[in-house]
Scaffold this motif. Structure first.
Motif, mmCIF file in Angstrom:
data_model
loop_
_atom_site.group_PDB
_atom_site.id
_atom_site.type_symbol
_atom_site.label_atom_id
_atom_site.label_comp_id
_atom_site.label_asym_id
_atom_site.label_seq_id
_atom_site.Cartn_x
_atom_site.Cartn_y
_atom_site.Cartn_z
ATOM 1 N N LYS A 107 -10.058 -22.864 -2.414
ATOM 2 C CA LYS A 107 -8.704 -22.993 -1.882
ATOM 3 C C LYS A 107 -8.319 -24.462 -1.713
ATOM 4 O O LYS A 107 -7.167 -24.842 -1.946
ATOM 5 N N GLU A 156 2.561 -25.837 -1.483
ATOM 6 C CA GLU A 156 1.364 -25.000 -1.646
ATOM 7 C C GLU A 156 0.995 -24.302 -0.344
ATOM 8 O O GLU A 156 0.653 -23.107 -0.344
ATOM 9 N N MET A 201 -4.731 -22.293 -11.070
ATOM 10 C CA MET A 201 -4.286 -21.460 -9.971
ATOM 11 C C MET A 201 -3.608 -20.174 -10.406
ATOM 12 O O MET A 201 -3.344 -19.295 -9.591
ATOM 13 N N TYR A 221 -0.153 -15.775 -3.778
ATOM 14 C CA TYR A 221 -1.202 -15.879 -4.787
ATOM 15 C C TYR A 221 -1.467 -14.503 -5.399
ATOM 16 O O TYR A 221 -1.574 -13.500 -4.687
ATOM 17 N N ILE A 246 3.432 -21.180 -1.696
ATOM 18 C CA ILE A 246 2.588 -20.590 -2.731
ATOM 19 C C ILE A 246 1.466 -19.737 -2.154
ATOM 20 O O ILE A 246 1.173 -18.642 -2.661
ATOM 21 N N THR A 247 0.829 -20.206 -1.092
ATOM 22 C CA THR A 247 -0.324 -19.492 -0.526
ATOM 23 C C THR A 247 -0.053 -18.012 -0.242
ATOM 24 O O THR A 247 -0.883 -17.162 -0.573
ATOM 25 N N VAL A 277 -0.567 -19.827 -11.185
ATOM 26 C CA VAL A 277 0.688 -19.815 -10.437
ATOM 27 C C VAL A 277 1.828 -20.251 -11.346
ATOM 28 O O VAL A 277 1.753 -21.302 -11.993
ATOM 29 N N PHE A 316 -7.526 -25.730 -5.092
ATOM 30 C CA PHE A 316 -6.170 -25.291 -5.439
ATOM 31 C C PHE A 316 -5.127 -26.242 -4.859
ATOM 32 O O PHE A 316 -4.178 -26.644 -5.538
ATOM 33 N N GLN A 368 5.966 -14.950 -7.081
ATOM 34 C CA GLN A 368 5.906 -16.391 -7.354
ATOM 35 C C GLN A 368 7.190 -16.867 -8.027
ATOM 36 O O GLN A 368 7.758 -17.904 -7.655
#
Length: 290
Positions: free
Chosen positions: A185, A79, A32, A87, A83-84, A34, A188, A93
């Motif tokens: 997605k 998430e 990801m 991205y 997080i979404t 992330v 993810f 982040q």
């Protein structure tokens, strides 16, 4: 020789617990991209959810299941809602997940109280075996076995199954994978939930090992997790295992032979790696999540 065997077992047990935490970070970053600084919060919530379930049901296995469920739910919510929206933006982040880490830490105090909670090892994993002068603590051996089993399962899944193929395709080229019909997605989301579940499992297993759980432990162990990821190579699953073992063994031997350096040895190892091989010890080209 007996002393060395004991130190190796202690180091491997510590390393495996750190590996379970770092493996989640590696999976999340490897696919990801992330940087999840809230990983320690998932770790400590797994510890508390699992231990309170264990205390209520008097079953360590059900406690582990409770920790896994808590990790999966928190991973799903994190998430979807945290997080979404960020991205592709590492600065955002870092800031938003650090904030979430602090929120999760304080929520532990609200829900479970501000004081630490003592934890006992389940009776069938308590005690030790003695082979001459070699003493093998059952719970530490249990942790080592669990760590290697989980590593083996994930290596098989990543390299030998369709799920692993999809994950590796997403790692190599997200746009192409999506063009081929892969719902990237959704992948993810599942990967993030798996990473969060590994963090929760690590917290649950750490609790009897350390003997006490407390709200701030998430931040403390998250630092070790990031050190392992840096040493092993960002996105390298195998690298995380080897780096975690290295960190665990270094800490075990230093604590005995050079106690004054036991707390600093991990930082020293990371600094050496960053100076001479900043991409990590086990990163090879573009290979990630391997």
């Amino acid at each position: 020789m007996e002393l060395i065997v004991n130190l190796v077992i202690n180091g491997l047990a510590t390393g495996m617990l750190i590996f379970l935490l770092a493996a989640g970070l590696t999976l999340i970053f490897g696919l990801m991209d992330v940087l999840n600084f809230a990983h320690g919060g998932l770790f400590v919530w797994g510890a508390y959810a699992g231990i309170f379930t264990y205390m209520y049901t008097e079953s360590f296995l059900i406690g582990i299941i409770g920790a896994l469920v808590a990790g999966a739910i928190l991973g799903l919510l994190t998430e979807k809602f945290i997080i979404t929206p960020v991205y592709g933006n590492h600065i955002q982040q870092i800031l938003i997940t650090l904030g979430l880490m602090l929120v999760l830490q304080e929520m532990i105090k609200v829900v479970f109280g501000p004081n630490g909670v003592s934890v006992k090892t389940p009776s069938y994993l308590a005690g030790s075996w003695e082979f001459g002068d070699v003493i093998i603590i059952k719970y530490r051996l249990f942790i080592i076995v669990v760590g290697f089993v989980i590593f083996g399962i994930f290596q098989y899944m990543l390299k030998r199954t369709k799920i692993g193929l999809i994950v590796r395709a997403g790692v190599q080229d997200k746009e192409m994978a999506q063009a081929l019909g892969i719902h990237i997605k959704q992948v993810f989301l599942y990967v993030f939930m798996v990473g969060a579940t590994l963090a929760a499992l690590s917290g649950m297993l750490m609790a009897p090992y350390s003997g006490v759980i407390y709200a701030e432990m998430g931040m403390e162990y998250a630092i070790l997790g990031f050190i392992v990821v840096v040493i092993g190579g960002m996105g390298s699953f195998s690298g995380s295992l080897l780096a975690a073992i290295l960190v665990g063994l270094a800490g075990s031997f230093m604590a005995y032979y050079v106690p004054v350096l036991s707390l600093a040895v991990n930082m020293i190892l990371m600094a050496i790696v960053l100076i001479f091989r900043p991409q990590g010890l086990f990163t090879i080209g573009k290979e990630r999540s391997t």
